[in-house]
Every structure is written in C-alpha cells, then in structure tokens.
Design an enzyme around this catalytic site. Structure first.
Site, mmCIF file in Angstrom:
data_model
loop_
_atom_site.group_PDB
_atom_site.id
_atom_site.type_symbol
_atom_site.label_atom_id
_atom_site.label_comp_id
_atom_site.label_asym_id
_atom_site.label_seq_id
_atom_site.Cartn_x
_atom_site.Cartn_y
_atom_site.Cartn_z
ATOM 1 N N GLY A 1 0.824 -1.207 0.000
ATOM 2 C CA GLY A 1 0.000 0.000 0.000
ATOM 3 C C GLY A 1 0.848 1.242 0.000
ATOM 4 N N ASP B 1 -9.487 11.178 10.087
ATOM 5 C CA ASP B 1 -9.311 10.761 8.697
ATOM 6 C C ASP B 1 -10.015 9.429 8.447
ATOM 7 O OD1 ASP B 1 -8.528 11.161 6.119
ATOM 8 O OD2 ASP B 1 -6.461 10.462 6.399
#
Ligand SMILES: *[C@@H]1O[C@H](CO)[C@@H](O)[C@H](O)[C@H]1NC(C)=O
Ligand SMILES: *[C@@H]1O[C@H](CO)[C@@H](O)[C@H](O)[C@H]1NC(C)=O
Ligand SMILES: *[C@@H]1O[C@H](CO)[C@@H](O)[C@H](O)[C@H]1NC(C)=O
Ligand SMILES: *[C@@H]1O[C@H](CO)[C@@H](O)[C@H](O)[C@H]1NC(C)=O
Length: 919
Positions: free
Chosen positions: A613, A730
């Site tokens: 990622g 977030d």
C-alpha cells in the site's frame, strides 16, 4: 512481540460498553406477563375488562384541592388530586366563561408552574419498569391566569422530549398520548419552561397495556397521531368503559365511502391483545361503489417522521358461501399487507412489519381478484415513532442525591431526573459525554439555609468535582469522605457552624486552597481544639512525621501521574522519548521488543520486496517476523518532513489504544531518517478496494453491515472508551482494513488528536484543517471546529459507500457528492435505487432502510444534529439483527441458495418477502 501492556490498556476502559449493555438489559419482556394475558384471553368468561384489572391506572386531576377526589360521571373513573405526585406549582381554576355545561370535570382547574424551569410529576406505575404503559396528558388553558396569553412549553417523559404543547385558542383541549416501556420504576412527566409562558397541566392519566400489543422497538416511544372509529353512527368519542384501556376513539368517515354496521357484539368469545371496543368495531365503511377501492390520505407534512399504522378489521356481514371479502393494503404505493380476509364478528389488527414515512401517507385498500365484496375498514390508529435515546442519570448518583434531597428538604425545587432534561436541578452540574449516563459533577447548595450535618450521601457522588455548601448553618465535624472523592477539585464549606478539630489529613487540601473552611468559628483548623485538653505525648511528633512523609509521597504520586497524563498531550515528542518514558513508567515491560533496528526492518521486509500500500507520507510493505507472523511495515518516506509528526502521533496512539477493531501495533523503528511503524497485517486489504474492485467478489449485505458495525465499534472506542477521547480525523474507506476473516479494523492514526477536556461537548479550534476531501466534515472545514462528530460525519460517508457501492466523490465534472446522490433517491422513497445494484436485491428492505437512515443521520451540516458513535453503533447492530433474522427466515423457507456470492442466483426480491412490507 506486540505484548500488550496492562498499564497502557487501562487508559481505555470497557466500562462504557458495559454500561450500555446494561441499558439494554433494562428492557425485558417478561415471560410471566405474556402467560397471564394468554390465560386471560382464552378464558371465555373474560368479558370486558376493568382498568383496575389491567395492572392499575393512575388518574390525576391536576389543580383540584389537596387530598380531594371524585368519580367522573361519564367514565366512572376515580380522579384524585396531584399532591403526592408533585411538590411544586399552584392550583388555579379556569376562567368562568370557559366553564361550560359539557366540559369535562378534570378540565375545570389546572396546576401551573410559574417558578423554576422544570417541574415533574413522579408516577410509580404499579407494574414497575420494563412494562408497556400509555400515558395521556391533557391541557386546556381556559385563561386560568387572566392573562389572555396562550403559553407554549415543553413536555418530557423522563429524560426524553415527548412533545411541545401549543394552543390554537383558550378552549382548545390538547391531548398528548404516548406508549412507552418504562426504563425506571419511577416515571417522570415533566413540563419545561421554554420562555414562552408558564407551563400548566389539566389532567394526567396512566394506563397499562398488555405486553403483546403496540410493541415498539428499543429506544422508541409511540406518540398517538390519529385514532379513528370509522363509520361511527353516534358521532361520539368512545372511551372507558367501552374501551377497556380508556383509549379515546374519535368518530371519522372516509371520503367516498358508505358506513355499515351491525348490532352484534364483536369479539364476544375471544378478545385480541388490543382489547378493541365492540362499539368501535361494529361500525365500518365500505366504498360507495362496490367496485371501488377505499382510499384515504393523512397529511404528515414532514418526510422525516416515522409512523406505525395499526388498522383494525372485522367482518360485519354474514357471507354466503359464494361470497368472499379479501383485499390488499397499499401504503404510498407499496404493498403493506396482502390478501386480508377479516373474520366474521372477530377483530384482526394489521400493523405491517415496519414503519412508513412520507409527507403524505396514502392508504389504499383494494379487493383481490378472487374477492366478490369490496374492502372494509372498522378502525385505525397511527402512531408516530419518537426516539428515546437519552438515558437517565447514573442510578448510584440518583440514589445518593435523592437522599440528600430528603435530608435537606429540597424536593420542592428538585423534581424528576437530576440531570435531564437540561437544565439540571438548580445547583447541580452533570457530566455529559453523550455516551455514558450522566453523573453529577457539581453540587452547589450555597446560601440555601441548610441545617443539620453534612450528609454522608454526598460522599457517594463519586464523580463530584466541585462541592459548595458555603453560607449555611451546617453543624457537625468535617466529613472524612471529602478525602475519598477521587475527582474532587474544590470544596467550599465556609460560613457554616462546623465544629471539632480538623484531622491532619485535611491540612494539605486546606493548605492548597482546594478546601475552604473559613468562617466556621468552632472549627479548630490548626492544632487541637483549645477546649480539648492538650495531651502532649511523644507519639505526636512521630505520627506527624509519618503523616508528613505520607503527604510527600502522595504529592509525588500525584505529580508523577500528572506527568504521565501530560505526556499524552504532547504529540511532538520523539518516539525515543516515548519509549523511554514508557520504560520508566513500567519497568517490567519488554518495551525493547517494540523497537526494531533498520537492519531488522530490512530483514523482515526482505529488503522492501513487496509493497502492499501507499499512504500519504510513506509506503507500506509486507513483512515476516522470525516467528512467522505476517506484519505490515509502514515506512516514512525520507523526503517527507511534515510526515514525521503524524508518524510520532501514530506511534504514541497505537501504543496506548487496544481494541479488536483497531489495527494493533507491533513495533516501531526510528533510526535517523529511517522511521517506520510495524503493525498487524490485514490480509484482505482495505475496504475501498472491496467496494470498487470489479475482480473481487461483491461484499454481501450482511458482510457490509458487519464491517460497518466493526468500524463503528473501533471509532466508538476511540471517542468514548479512551480517556482523553481520540478524534481520528481521517475516517475513510481506505483507512478501514480487513483481515482474513473480513473483520474490519480502523487504521492510520497519523492525523488523530486526543483532547483532555472538562466538558466533552466542548469543541476545539484548530488552525489547520486536515482530512480527506469527500469525507471532511463541512462544519470543521468551514469553522475549524473539531469534535467527535466530525468523525461521525466521515463515518456516515463511509456507510453510504458501503450501502451504494459508489465512491464518495466521483472525479468528473457534474457528479454530485454521495450525500446528494442518495438524497435524491431518498426523496422519491426509492430504496432499491440506492443500494448497490451488484447485490441484485439480496438484502432485507428494512435493514437497508435502517442503514440508509443511520448513514443520513450522520451527515447533517450542523454537527449538533449528528448522533454519537454509540448511537450509530446501536442502530447498526439493529440493522444487522434485522438482516440476520431475515436470512434465517429465508433459510427456513428453504429458498436460500447455497452460495450467496454468485451472481447467477435469482434475485430474492419482493416475491419472497411474504411478510407484510414496510413500504
Ligand atoms: C379553538 O381551537 C380548536 C382547535 O383548533 C377548534 O376546534 C375550535 O373551534 C376553536 N374554538 C374557538 C372558540 O375558536
Ligand atoms: C346502523 O345504521 C343505520 C343506518 O344506516 C342506523 O339507523 C342504525 O342505528 C345503525 N345501528 C347501529 C347499531 O349503529
Ligand atoms: C454556587 O452558587 C453561588 C450562587 O448561588 C455562586 O456564587 C458560587 O460561585 C457557586 N459555587 C460554585 C462552586 O460554582
Ligand atoms: C448568605 O445566605 C443568606 C440567606 O441564607 C443570604 O441572604 C446572604 O446574602 C448570603 N450571603 C452571601 C455572602 O452569599
């Protein structure tokens, strides 16, 4: 590796969750009560019931003379005065011009409450908590105060808002009815002064219902919206004794319909749990034209309200063998009940399987093909659902404060629940984290003319921070419990008549000013009392020495724990410092295990071979520890300087939060520019991939809701289980990771903030706004105001993505944000248009509605209108339960396909949903 430190996990507690679970446990549906009513029902002797048989009723004629009572002529019910139920208020008669012949006796006088912001009746329903009651409050102004000014005020049931009382004119009789399962033994009916006139009340009645009728869901009360006796021939309101429960049935005729009736009794042998009055049921309407439908509409005026209709039917005509009356019921164009054939002289109640909604409720009863006779309707009720989400004040505090109230005779000023509805009792302040029950934090009884000793129950208010008993006439000695209240910051006992000597344990808190005892002439603050004989002996200096060293130790301990707390609010500390403090703080922990060298990182990632990622400020690699455990290694990219603060925040947070729905921290690396975090490997990647990637199997509805519940649990823990609370800032689908069992965990705490706040409803002004476009709370973005509710907004967007399978924003011109997109479908009531088409209709419609409603509740522009994560979690769990129950039902019907993931299966749409549809 990844040892969980006990001292760290103590920062976060599961007590909140437990309290919540207890909240659920307060809603038992007692088996015995059901058995009793079944026995009663099958008893042929059982004719019309008496209210007194049904578990007692309370009839209060507010405003009549103390200790008086009378029997109402029409209903033969006995009404009593309100003393014993309330301490405050004044009795008043309505103005003589309104005392007409026909006016009900109970409306002739009122009790009005010119003093105080909140006045509460305390009712003790004979069957206690957990049972279904219906409460009716009646109001008629009748110019009782000669002011000719119609007041407006709030009506509360317990700690939850019930309704607002408004009048059209002085003779307008406002009746409010509510069906409610009490959560406490005492039920408070409160009137709250909202600054628009003095509250008053005319009549207050409480009745008990059979458990099985009018069942509402948890946290929901039912407010009467309409109750009609359809086809009434008398034009009279029907109530007790004709109605065993004393419901009031208002005569009503439908447009384009023809009344029919029978002189026979309905339900002579068997009564249903609804105990419908025969007089109401033996009149009905059929369409004017035998070929027509029965069609009528209720204007609700508000698309967001939720309604539960109960339609009552009985066949009034003895049908011939070639005759048949069978019809379908549609509400707002959706089939609500199919093929109903009412039984002759026996009632059937249809309440569908769920709520209905719309600015207009359009009912249509139309005969089926096999029917020879038109539809019929005898009676109907429509209730509005009202969320009752507030929990009463913590019961320990309630018990303690009730004793204090009794001791100082304050019951005239203090009625109802101590903390809710706001404002709290005069002199109290309560904690509110939107999650746990309220607790009392301030007790201020200054200048109240109190006498007697300081009651020990004050010591049972365990969350007390401020105590002010100054300027009273309190006697006795200084209470020891002041030293045992863990959160007490200041106590003011000055200006009283306290006496005796002050134990030396108190000298520290008197010295630093947190305890004030000035102005108590008989209290000997320094040294033993003059009156007492001076008993000088050797032990004194020794004890004094011991005491003072104990004090020094306590001070050291306080300082140490203060420093520990301080550390939590210094995100810019280096990871090394963090580790060092930890090492000092908890020597036995092998914290070195949590520190990897760069060489070790190279080894476990096999020289950063596999990228799994890419984040905002670094890359995530796959790693393998020597014991075979898979890990994810996130390395800060050396070029990113601003990333290091986020990185350190994350290390610090991960080290102290532990929850099954948060990715767990394994170790970190901090060598020069090589900074990395090693955490739990999540085999199934992030949620965004699953929602967008066409190659992956589509997540089933159940999986989606389970993921939502998991993620909600993680966030809920950050907000309410951690002290101080943590705001993630977030929340988005790429930060929700899935393990091999598809269990969801929240990741990436790089932007998280934790706040030590006194009052947690407070918000925080921040200079820079961070987060991700599409998920960002507009209020936070525009006003820089950050609260936990900003995460709730972002979570709402995630939920919408889960439901629709669409991204939050589609990166091309003219594409609306997911919230607008869903809103347009919602306006049309088109749930199937909203849910991800890849599910091919394989979901329960009620579960879907609830999910959409929950998601939309999270995203209002005004953060105050958003629920807390705890509430969101409760709703999502219900969603999951609805879906599970539905799948179980399908399975039992043998129509569930082997695999739920294949696209070839035929849609399990409305054909199979034989249960009445909600919409
Ligand atoms: C008062 O208001 C009620 C409710 O709107 C209405 O039915 C009634 O006719 C009004 N009475 C007077 C005297 O205006
Ligand atoms: C039934 O309706 C007829 C007229 O339609 C009326 O005369 C009669 O009184 C009604 N009977 C009852 C029991 O209401
Ligand atoms: C208590 O109330 C009095 C006024 O009634 C006020 O002067 C005092 O500051 C209050 N004490 C605290 C601790 O808030
Ligand atoms: C003390 O209480 C009395 C009433 O009990 C009040 O009249 C007086 O103003 C109070 N004094 C102070 C300093 O608050």
């Amino acid at each position: 590796m990844g040892a969980v430190s006990g001292s760290e996990s103590s920062w976060c507690s599961t007590i909140g969750l437990l309290a919540f679970a207890l909240g659920f446990a307060l809603w038992p549906f007692t088996v015995t009560a059901v058995l009793v009513s079944e026995k009663e029902l099958s008893n042929p002797e059982h004719g019309r019931r008496n209210l007194h048989d049904i578990g007692g009723s309370i009839n209060i004629d507010c405003g009549i003379q103390k200790d008086s009572s009378y029997t109402d002529e029409k209903t033969e019910l006995q009404y009593a005065s309100d003393d014993g139920f309330i301490g405050s208020g004044e009795n008043k008669d309505i103005s003589s011009e309104f005392k007409t012949e026909t006016l009900q006796t109970s409306l002739l006088n009122v009790r009005s409450f010119p003093q105080g912001n909140r006045s509460c009746y305390t009712l003790k329903p004979p069957r206690g908590k957990g049972t279904n009651y219906f409460i009716r409050a009646t109001f008629m102004y009748g110019n009782y105060d000669e002011q000719n000014q119609l007041p407006e005020f709030g009506l509360y049931l317990g700690v939850n808002e019930w309704d607002t009382i408004k009048f059209e004119n002085a003779s307008h009789v406002v009746i409010k009815e509510i069906i409610y399962a009490a959560v406490t033994d005492d039920v408070y009916v409160c009137l709250s002064n909202t600054g628009s006139g003095t509250p008053f009340i005319s009549t207050l009645e409480l009745r008990h219902f059979d458990e099985k009728s009018y069942n509402q869901t948890e946290f929901t009360a039912l407010l009467l919206y309409r109750r009609y006796d359809i086809g009434s021939t008398t034009g009279q309101i029907v109530r007790y004794k004709k109605d065993a429960y004393d419901r009031m049935w208002f005569p009503y005729n439908l447009p384009q319909s023809r009344p029919i009736n029978t002189s026979s009794e309905i339900d002579t042998l068997n009564r249903t749990e609804y105990q419908l009055p025969s007089t109401v049921m033996n009149t009905a309407v059929v369409p004017e034209n035998a070929s027509d439908t029965l069609h009528f509409e209720l204007d609700t005026g508000d698309p967001t309200l939720t309604f539960y209709p109960f339609l009552h039917f009985a066949e009034l005509v003895k049908l011939q063998s070639n005759e048949r009356r069978e019809f379908n019921i549609d509400i707002n164009g959706n089939l609500w009940f199919q093929a109903l054939a009412p039984k002759y002289l026996s009632s059937t109640t249809i309440n569908g399987s769920g709520p209905v909604r719309g600015t207009n409720l359009s009912f249509k009863l139309s005969k089926t093909q096999s029917s020879t006779l038109p539809p019929i309707l005898n009676a109907m009720e429509v209730y509005r659902a009202k969320d009752f989400l507030n929990m009463p004040t913590h019961q320990d505090d309630v018990v303690a404060i009730m004793e204090i109230r009794g001791w100082y005779e304050l019951s005239k000023f203090w009625e109802g629940d101590p903390c809710l509805p706001l404002p709290a009792w005069d002199g109290l302040q309560c904690s509110d984290n939107g999650y746990n029950p309220h607790k009392i934090t301030t007790l201020n009884l200054s200048s109240r003319g109190l006498t007697g000793t300081i009651h020990t129950s004050i010591g049972r208010l365990k969350s007390l921070q401020y105590l002010d008993l100054s300027n009273n006439s309190l006697t006795g000695t200084l209470p020891e419990f002041l030293l045992q209240l863990p959160d007490l910051r200041a106590a003011n006992l000055s200006g009283n008549k306290l006496s005796g000597s002050v134990p030396s344990d108190f000298s520290a808190i008197i010295g630093d000013g947190s305890l004030s005892v000035d102005g108590n002439p008989d209290l000997c603050v320094t040294g033993p009392c003059k009156k007492e004989k001076k008993k000088k002996n050797l032990a004194v200096p020794i004890i004094a020495a011991i005491v003072s060293s104990v004090v020094v130790l306590i001070v050291l301990a306080i300082l140490w724990s203060y420093r520990r707390k301080q550390r939590m609010h210094r995100p810019k500390q280096s990871a090394k410092q963090v580790a060092r403090t930890h090492r000092q703080g908890s020597g036995s922990l092998k914290l070195d295990n949590r520190h990897f060298t760069y060489d070790e990182v190279l080894r476990i990632t096999n020289n950063f071979q596999t990228i799994i990622g890419k984040g905002g400020f670094g890359t995530v690699y796959h790693g393998l520890l020597s014991d075979g455990t898979q890990v994810a290694v996130k390395m800060l990219s050396p070029s990113s300087t601003q990333g290091s603060n986020e990185f350190l925040t994350e290390v610090e947070l991960l080290m102290r939060v532990h929850h099954r729905n948060l990715v767990s921290f394994t170790a970190y690396c901090n060598e020069g520019t090589n900074i990395g975090i090693i955490y739990e490997y999540m085999a199934s990647g992030n949620l965004a991939e699953h929602l967008s990637d066409k190659r992956k199997d589509t997540l089933t509805w159940k999986e989606r809701i389970q993921i939502a519940v998991d993620a909600a649990q993680g966030l809920e823990y950050l907000h309410h289980g951690c002290k101080p609370p943590i705001i993630h800032r977030d929340v988005k689908t790429t930060n929700i990771l899935l393990n091999e069992k598809m269990q969801a965990k929240i990741a990436d705490f790089g932007l998280s903030k934790c706040f030590q706040v006194e009052n947690q409803s407070q918000s925080h002004l921040l200079t820079t706004v961070v987060g991700t476009l599409g998920y960002l709370d507009p209020e936070y973005y525009n006003c820089n105001r950050l609260t936990e509710r900003s995460d709730v907004f972002s979570f709402g967007v995630v939920l919408l993505e889960l439901i629709t399978g669409r991204p939050a924003v589609i990166k091309s011109e003219g594409n609306p944000h997911i919230i607008q997109w869903v809103s347009t479908f919602l306006g049309r009531g088109d749930i199937r248009g909203i849910v991800d088409p890849r599910l091919q209709g394989n979901f329960n419609i009620n579960s879907a509605w609830k999910a959409v409603e929950t998601a939309m509740a999270c995203v209002p522009l005004n953060s105050n209108q958003r629920p807390t994560m705890s509430h969101v979690l409760v709703e999502l769990k219900e969603c999951l339960e609805i879906e599970l129950a539905y799948e179980q039902r399908l399975e039992m019907q043998g129509v569930l396909m082997e695999s739920r993931n294949t696209f070839e299966m035929s849609p399990l749409g409305s054909e199979i949903e034989t249960m009445p549809l909600a919409r």
